[in-house]
Structures are given as structure tokens and as C-alpha cells.
Design a protein around this motif. Sequence first.
Motif, PDB file in Angstrom:
ATOM      1  N   SER A 106     -56.440  -1.164-103.658  1.00  0.00           N
ATOM      2  CA  SER A 106     -56.304  -0.137-102.626  1.00  0.00           C
ATOM      3  C   SER A 106     -56.897  -0.741-101.362  1.00  0.00           C
ATOM      4  O   SER A 106     -58.111  -0.937-101.265  1.00  0.00           O
ATOM      5  N   ARG A 114     -48.664   4.522 -96.083  1.00  0.00           N
ATOM      6  CA  ARG A 114     -49.234   4.126 -97.369  1.00  0.00           C
ATOM      7  C   ARG A 114     -48.088   3.792 -98.311  1.00  0.00           C
ATOM      8  O   ARG A 114     -47.158   4.592 -98.498  1.00  0.00           O
ATOM      9  N   PRO A 174     -46.733   1.988-102.177  1.00  0.00           N
ATOM     10  CA  PRO A 174     -47.105   1.565-103.534  1.00  0.00           C
ATOM     11  C   PRO A 174     -46.769   0.088-103.758  1.00  0.00           C
ATOM     12  O   PRO A 174     -45.830  -0.457-103.162  1.00  0.00           O
ATOM     13  N   THR A 216     -52.056   0.547-104.071  1.00  0.00           N
ATOM     14  CA  THR A 216     -51.417   0.981-102.824  1.00  0.00           C
ATOM     15  C   THR A 216     -51.929   0.129-101.667  1.00  0.00           C
ATOM     16  O   THR A 216     -53.046  -0.403-101.685  1.00  0.00           O
TER      17      THR A 216
END
Length: 648
Positions: free
Chosen positions: A530, A608, A610, A642
Amino acid sequence: MRATVLRALARLDRSYVYLPLLVVLCGLGFALRLRELDLHALWWDEGITVYFAPLDPASMARAAGVLEDLNPPAYRLAVGLWMRLVGPMPFSVRYVSLICGLLIVPLVWAVGRRTVGPGAAALGATLAATGPALIYYSQEAKGYTFVALAVWLAHAFWLNLSRSGNLTRPREWLRRQAIAYAAAVTAAFAAHYIATFNAAADSLWALLSAWLRRDRGRLLVVWTLSLMLALSVVLAYAGAILREIATGLEHTPGGYFARSLPAYIGMVAKELASSPVESPAGTLAAIGRALMGLGGALSSEGHARGRGLVVVWLLVPLALGYFFQWVYPFFFSRFLLYIVPALYLLAGTGLIALGRRMRAAGALMALILIVLNLASLNPIYTRPDNPDEDYRPLIAYLAPLARPGGVVLYTYVWQVGYLQSYLPGNDLVFEPTYYTPYTPDSVNQRLSLIVRDHARIWLLRYGERLDDPTDLVTSWLKAHLLPVQLHTFGKNELALYIRLDATSPPLSGEGPVERATFGPAIALDYTPISVTVRPGDVVGVPPTWRALASPGMRYAVFVHVRDADGYPLIQNDGDPVNGDYPTDLWRPGDVIADPRTLLVRADMPPGRYPVFVGLYDRDTGKRVPVQDAAGRPLGDSLLVGTVEVVPR
């Protein structure tokens, strides 16, 4: 009307009509040279100019010695001064040649007025303002118009010294003219060695003058002292690289050979009488100028001595160029650009002579030559660039991805010139790999020092493949860094390599904490990611594969950053470990660390996204199904984290 125009041209020395005429011609010449000045891509020699221009003379000499570069420094120093004022962009660096080419126009008038008469001088200046060869080289960041300007300044001062009445002037006046002549000759020599051919023409004239009239022995002395001064300045620079110059002269590049006299004349006529860009109008204009020039040279009407001097300025360098190319076949007609104005003056003389015999024909021919000159310019402006040599797409790709302190390992110095010109103010560091070649013993030591201080390494190759396994630099980078991306632009390949600790997140961090299986034979250990990044950053994805059994098939790995519709915006596909350990070679119990990188595109919209990892059969494209640690099916790819992209 036409007869009136010709009579007016013949009487220009008794009026001030030439002043507004010169203003008009300079304005026209400026507009024609300025048009599309930065339209065409920089080429090799211009890139070399930009590379050398910022250097001081001592550094320039050292670099020339390493590179076996034969060019003296005067023009490059002038461009360097100009670049400090206005920057290194293509328009800026070419502007020096533009100004030099423009200043030739009034000089042609000034010199022609005293050698072939005001009428022929006006026509010669008109041809110089519109001449395709002078305009073509006024739009290149090369020193040919600089040399031509220096030569024609020398012509102007030479006339002051060589005219009979001027030799009786006060000694102080003669000293100033001699110094000015010496300075102009020095500038010409210090920009291109072939300018010495023009000095040979002056020497011939000085010898003949001293032989025919004893009171002109002073002229020979002045010429000798001026030449000694010019040569001493040039040799002071060339002496530092004398061995390299000799080596460069010995090793003529392949494909260059001496030309027969007809072929040599054809080469010169094509490039100088017309222009390097062929066109029917340019060919016709060249033929017309040559015929008028021949008529002017053979004319028996006034200004015989001055006309003879112009003929010497034209023919002596031309003849010396022919003999020189038998010694050094790496010879181009453009080296003799400074003889073109002499041809224009002789053509003007021929037009005046024709007009005196057939007034209408003279005026019509003059008009035709000017129109043909103008018509031949459009192919120069609109000629296509070779896409294989055009660096602008490569630099447009690199510009938003470059980071301060990044290193470019380059092959040729003109590549550095391109980057400095198209990316002014960049913070890249440049390291050569060709002129200081790597050896098996030195490659590790030298590249380790570079990588220690710089996280991003750009490898720029011209005419070579970066997948060549025998390339020491590429092999070392693949073994010690992570390959990020490889792009091909014509004959160029640009690859980015990055240290493990410079990705986001750093790939040198903590080990994997979760597991998934791909079919019955392969497991994946991974750490969910992340991370927040900006365009141009590199995302690190550190999958570690385990062979539960022998896969028996060759699978490709893919890592995708997808949009909301599942479309890959960024991807990294290929065999594991950069192709060095494909899955069909795996054995049960093998653990394969396979770090991957994802370069965030410069145009990546904020948001954002994936990140998915998966395998697919290289032959069929069919993806391998995925299960989590508990055996639950997850589809044909695994979500591993992500990436949030924010504006740069």
C-alpha cells in the motif's frame, strides 16, 4: 523599366540608394533564415556543438583529445557565450549561425562594391540574402557560416591593405587594418582548419602583387605576420591534441573515398551552388549562377583587378579542396561554404555584363535567379526528419521521468548534447561507456561507484541492442539492479535500472507474510503493498515463488496495475528473474525471488489502483487459477495491494 533598373544599379556608387536596398536585403535574409529555425531535429554535429560549447578552452582540448575531435574551438566558444545568455535550446544555439549568415549579406555588398562594382555587388548581395546554401547552413548549429563571416571580414580588411592608394596611408592606419585582418583570419582558422585554403588565396595574391610591383612587398610582410599570428593561436589549442588529430586523420571512417575531378565538381555544385536538399528549382538556380559566374569571370569590362581577386578567392580554395580530399577523403563541400559569396559576386558581374549587352535579358535573368532561389527554399524548410535519428520522442518520454541525480550511461557525446539542448536545466549526470570502454576487470569497480551514489541508471544505446548478452554494462546492470523499462526509439534504445532500495516501497524491506497457490505446482509468498506515489516513481512488487512440484510448463509472470474496468494501466510481464530462470526449469523445493518494478506513467491520472499478480501459459495465454492459503479460489490473478497516485 528593366533598363532603368539596370542603369540605377550601375550608378549605385554615386548615390545612397544602396542603404535602403541593404536594409531590405538584410530584412529579407533575416526572415528567410529565421523561418522554421527549430523545426528540424538536431543532428549529430549539432549535438557535438552543444556538448562542447559550455566547456572552457582547456576542458575543450582535453575532451577533444579523448574523442579524437578535429574541430578548433572558436565557434564553439562563441556558442557557449551565447548559451550562457539565452540557454541551450535548439532555436538558441542555431541563432549564432543565423546571425553570422545574415552579416555575410552586407559584407558581400561592401567587398563586392570595391572589387566588381556596385551593380554586381547589389546583385551578389541579393543572391547571398536568398541563396539556399547560405540559408541552409544558417539554420545549423555548426560553424560554417561563422567561418564564412570571418573570411569575408578578412576580405574587407585585405582590400584595405592591398589597394594601391591605401599602402601610402599613415603607418597607424595600416597597423589597425593589419591587426583587424589578422584577427579575422585567426577567427576563421580557429573555427575550421579548411579556412587556411582562403589564406592560401590571399598569399597567392600577395606574392603576385609583390612580384608585379615592388612597392607591395609590404603587403607580403603583412600577410606573413598575420598568418603567423593566426597559426600560433590555432596551434596553441591543436598542440594539446596533436596526437589525436593525427590519429583522426589516419583513421578515415569507412565509406569515404577520394573523388575524381568531375565527381568532386559535381559534389561541390550540388551542395554549395544549390543546397544539400535537392530540388529542381535549386538545380536550375545553380546552373544559372554558374553560367553567370563564368560570364562574369571572363568579362573584359571594368574592375579587372578586383574581379581577378574574387576569382582567386573562389578557385584557389576549390582547387586545394580537390587535392586535400585525396589525402583525407573525409571531406565535405560544406567545409568550403565561404567561397559561395564569391560565386554570387561573379554571378552578379555576369548579370551586369549581360544587361549591358541585352538589357531586357539581363534584368530577366536576374529576376529568374532570385525567384529560383526563393523557390528552392521550401524543400529546405519542409524536408522530413529521419525518424530513426530524431531524439525528440525519446526526450519527451524521458523528461517527466527524470529525477535529480539520475545517471545516463551514454554511447556518444552528441547524445549528451541532445539532452542538454532539449532538456535545459536537467539534473542528470552523464557517464560515457564508449570513449572510455569498460573491461571485465573495470566494469564492476566503475559501475559500483556510480550505483553507490545514484539510485536511477538510464542506459542509452545507439545502433546497439540492450539484450546483447556480451555487453558488459548491460549484464552488470541486470545482475545488480532492477530493470524497470526498455523503450526503442528508431536506432536508439533507452532502459531504466533502479536500486532495490529506491523503489516504493523499497524492495530491500521485510520479507513476505502471506501465501497463495497457482495451480498444483506453484506457490507465491508476498507482502501486501500500500503505497502513495507520483508520476515517474517506481513501484516495487517483491513476489517470491516456490516450486511445490515441477511445473513442467513455461509460464510468464504478470504484474498489473488496473483501472476500474480491469484494464492494465501499467504492467510488467515476462519470465521470472528477468528471463534467467523460466518455470519449466524449476525443481521441487526451489525458492525463486522475483522482484518486479512498475514505472508510474507520466500521464497517470490521480487515484487509487489495485495491483494484481498472476501467471499465464506463454503458448496459449491461458492464465493459471489462483487459490488463497485456505484453498478458496480467487480467479485468475491475485490482488497483492494498492497504489495511490497523487499529482507530482
